[in-house]
Design a protein around this motif. Structure first.
Motif, PDB file in Angstrom:
ATOM      1  N   CYS A 191       0.846  -1.191   0.000  1.00  0.00           N
ATOM      2  CA  CYS A 191       0.000   0.000   0.000  1.00  0.00           C
ATOM      3  C   CYS A 191       0.885   1.245   0.000  1.00  0.00           C
ATOM      4  O   CYS A 191       1.990   1.223   0.541  1.00  0.00           O
ATOM      5  CB  CYS A 191      -0.881   0.047   1.239  1.00  0.00           C
ATOM      6  N   GLY A 192       0.373   2.324  -0.562  1.00  0.00           N
ATOM      7  CA  GLY A 192       1.050   3.624  -0.502  1.00  0.00           C
ATOM      8  C   GLY A 192       2.470   3.550  -1.034  1.00  0.00           C
ATOM      9  O   GLY A 192       2.735   3.033  -2.125  1.00  0.00           O
ATOM     10  N   SER A 211       4.878   1.711  -0.105  1.00  0.00           N
ATOM     11  CA  SER A 211       5.365   0.330  -0.283  1.00  0.00           C
ATOM     12  C   SER A 211       4.895  -0.245  -1.619  1.00  0.00           C
ATOM     13  O   SER A 211       5.599  -1.032  -2.250  1.00  0.00           O
ATOM     14  CB  SER A 211       4.898  -0.541   0.878  1.00  0.00           C
ATOM     15  N   VAL A 252       4.912  -6.294   0.575  1.00  0.00           N
ATOM     16  CA  VAL A 252       5.870  -5.250   0.947  1.00  0.00           C
ATOM     17  C   VAL A 252       5.262  -4.361   2.024  1.00  0.00           C
ATOM     18  O   VAL A 252       4.151  -3.847   1.848  1.00  0.00           O
ATOM     19  CB  VAL A 252       6.183  -4.338  -0.262  1.00  0.00           C
ATOM     20  N   SER A 253       5.981  -4.162   3.116  1.00  0.00           N
ATOM     21  CA  SER A 253       5.431  -3.315   4.171  1.00  0.00           C
ATOM     22  C   SER A 253       6.528  -2.832   5.125  1.00  0.00           C
ATOM     23  O   SER A 253       7.361  -3.621   5.555  1.00  0.00           O
ATOM     24  CB  SER A 253       4.380  -4.107   4.962  1.00  0.00           C
ATOM     25  N   GLN A 254       6.508  -1.558   5.431  1.00  0.00           N
ATOM     26  CA  GLN A 254       7.427  -1.014   6.421  1.00  0.00           C
ATOM     27  C   GLN A 254       7.077  -1.594   7.782  1.00  0.00           C
ATOM     28  O   GLN A 254       7.895  -2.230   8.435  1.00  0.00           O
ATOM     29  CB  GLN A 254       7.327   0.522   6.437  1.00  0.00           C
ATOM     30  N   GLY A 310       4.889  -3.890   8.618  1.00  0.00           N
ATOM     31  CA  GLY A 310       4.550  -5.308   8.701  1.00  0.00           C
ATOM     32  C   GLY A 310       3.200  -5.545   9.357  1.00  0.00           C
ATOM     33  O   GLY A 310       2.847  -6.683   9.687  1.00  0.00           O
ATOM     34  N   VAL A 361       5.653   9.781   9.898  1.00  0.00           N
ATOM     35  CA  VAL A 361       4.529   9.112   9.224  1.00  0.00           C
ATOM     36  C   VAL A 361       4.825   8.946   7.731  1.00  0.00           C
ATOM     37  O   VAL A 361       4.433   7.965   7.095  1.00  0.00           O
ATOM     38  CB  VAL A 361       3.220   9.915   9.462  1.00  0.00           C
ATOM     39  N   LYS A 371       4.720  11.909  -1.808  1.00  0.00           N
ATOM     40  CA  LYS A 371       5.477  12.610  -0.747  1.00  0.00           C
ATOM     41  C   LYS A 371       5.010  14.053  -0.644  1.00  0.00           C
ATOM     42  O   LYS A 371       4.719  14.549   0.433  1.00  0.00           O
ATOM     43  CB  LYS A 371       6.965  12.640  -1.065  1.00  0.00           C
TER      44      LYS A 371
HETATM   45  O1  M6R Z   1       3.776   0.046   6.870  1.00  0.00           O
HETATM   46  P1  M6R Z   1       3.434  -0.034   5.416  1.00  0.00           P
HETATM   47  O2  M6R Z   1       4.654   0.063   4.537  1.00  0.00           O
HETATM   48  O3  M6R Z   1       2.643  -1.275   5.086  1.00  0.00           O
HETATM   49  O4  M6R Z   1       2.527   1.213   5.111  1.00  0.00           O
HETATM   50  C1  M6R Z   1       1.935   1.385   3.852  1.00  0.00           C
HETATM   51  C2  M6R Z   1       1.393   2.796   3.676  1.00  0.00           C
HETATM   52  O5  M6R Z   1       0.390   3.069   4.613  1.00  0.00           O
HETATM   53  C3  M6R Z   1       2.503   3.846   3.784  1.00  0.00           C
HETATM   54  O6  M6R Z   1       3.530   3.630   2.882  1.00  0.00           O
HETATM   55  C4  M6R Z   1       1.950   5.259   3.578  1.00  0.00           C
HETATM   56  O7  M6R Z   1       1.598   5.447   2.237  1.00  0.00           O
HETATM   57  C5  M6R Z   1       2.958   6.301   4.074  1.00  0.00           C
HETATM   58  N1  M6R Z   1       2.292   7.391   4.697  1.00  0.00           N
HETATM   59  C6  M6R Z   1       3.866   6.779   2.954  1.00  0.00           C
HETATM   60  O8  M6R Z   1       4.624   7.911   3.243  1.00  0.00           O
END
Ligand code: M6R
Length: 361
Positions: free
Chosen positions: A58-59, A61, A104-106, A108, A156, A242
């Protein structure tokens, strides 16, 4: 502790050279011009049996996944694409046993990604994770994967994690390539490119003063267009996300090739364009797009490997191997978004309406 930086966003942008170094450390195998990815849990036979790669996120990722899909196609010649995890899970997708799925996820913990993983697992698919937070839900539920090692990301708005995700996809693409048809010489070339990244990131960040001035120049815009082609397009999408997240300026990303099919109607002096212009086989095509915009009095900020005559301003970034171009070209635009938001007095680390991890549907 922000260590002298005014925000976590700024601090995390500056952590990128070290973060990339960490993602590479201990993984490069010079003897066979490949990389070792300990947790992948995919042996050479499995890797060769993969017929397709589907990347879900998402986003930011998801954007990293789009770049990853291109790297996998280029270096491993496996058909690959990325899709928002939430769309995937609600369209009753055909789940194919020969497809390698990558979540893919920051954090997780993103619910839509986790739910997609669980649905895939239930249907017997092989799912890998490309995750930052160690031991997170997505890391636990996947069959194996790659930790991106960006370190804790507090802002964020994701910056360093995005960069480490694309670097990790570069490693995966190289690994898959070298178990298939990528030559030793090309493997070596990509490894050399990867090793150059930390120093090149520092070079880009040393240009912050100029980027700050450019941000002031464009901060009056109500809306901005971001364009790029192929490797540059996901970079444009991420840069546009961004800018809108952190400054609340409306921004829209388009493939440069689609301009004449509609968005060209928007071009006028009040609608600036940010163009991603790598020195690759599409350079002349990109230049033609800049000409089209200039002919309609559009202002242009180019991010390129050399100064673009048709642009009003160019941010020059160091050249790497063309397969890896997408890693560096977005970095100056992180600083561009940061300085635009700062000039507007925005709450940079906590933009309105957003949360660091979206654990609800
Ligand atoms: O933790 P995640 O990578 O799964 O999060 C996905 C998105 O919610 C995240 O990348 C969001 O788009 C951020 N605010 C990007 O800057």
């Amino acid at each position: 502790d922000m260590g002298g930086h005014d925000t976590y966003m700024h601090k995390e942008i500056y952590e990128q050279a070290d973060a990339v170094d960490r993602a590479l450390r201990g993984r490069i195998d010079d003897r066979f011009s490949t990389v070792h990815l300990g947790g992948l849990n995919l042996d050479a036979r499995d890797a060769r049996a993969v017929r397709r790669v589907k990347i879900l996120g998402c986003g930011t990722s998801y954007h990293a996944g789009q770049i990853g899909a291109q790297m996998i196609e280029e270096l491993a010649r496996i058909p690959a694409d990325a899709e928002p995890a939430s769309e995937f899970r609600y369209r009753n997708p055909v789940v194919d046993p020969d497809t390698l799925y990558i979540a893919v996820s920051q954090s997780g913990e993103t619910y839509d990604v986790l739910a997609a993983v669980q649905e895939l697992k239930r249907k017997g698919a092989r799912v890998l994770g490309l995750v930052n937070v160690v031991g997170s839900a997505i890391a636990r539920e996947t069959d194996g994967g790659i930790y991106v090692h960006a370190g804790p990301e507090v802002c964020v708005v994701s910056t360093k994690c995005f960069t480490n995700m694309v670097v990790s996809f570069g490693l995966l693409a190289l690994h898959l390539g070298r178990t298939r048809d990528l030559s030793v010489a090309d493997g070596k070339r990509i490894i050399e490119g990867l090793r150059k990244l930390p120093a090149q990131i520092s070079e880009i960040l040393a240009n912050e003063g100029e980027i700050e001035k450019l941000a002031a120049e464009y901060a009056d815009a109500k809306s901005m267009l971001f364009i790029g082609r192929v490797r540059g397009y996901p970079v444009a999408r991420e840069a546009s996300l961004k800018l809108k997240e952190v400054s609340y300026i409306h921004a829209e990303a388009y493939p440069a090739s689609e301009l004449k099919h509609g968005p060209l109607a928007l071009i006028e002096p009040a609608m600036p364009t940010v163009a991603i212009v790598p020195d690759d086989e599409l350079l002349e095509k990109n230049r033609a797009a800049l000409e089209e915009i200039k002919a309609r009095s559009g202002r242009i900020l180019a991010v390129a490997h050399q100064v673009q005559e048709k642009a009003d301003h160019t941010i020059v970034v160091p050249k790497n191997e063309h397969e890896l171009d997408a890693i560096l070209m977005g970095i100056p635009l992180q600083l561009f978004a940061y300085h635009t938001a700062k000039a507007m007095g925005r709450d940079i680390d906590k933009p309105r309406n957003l949360a660091k991890s979206v654990t609800v549907e």
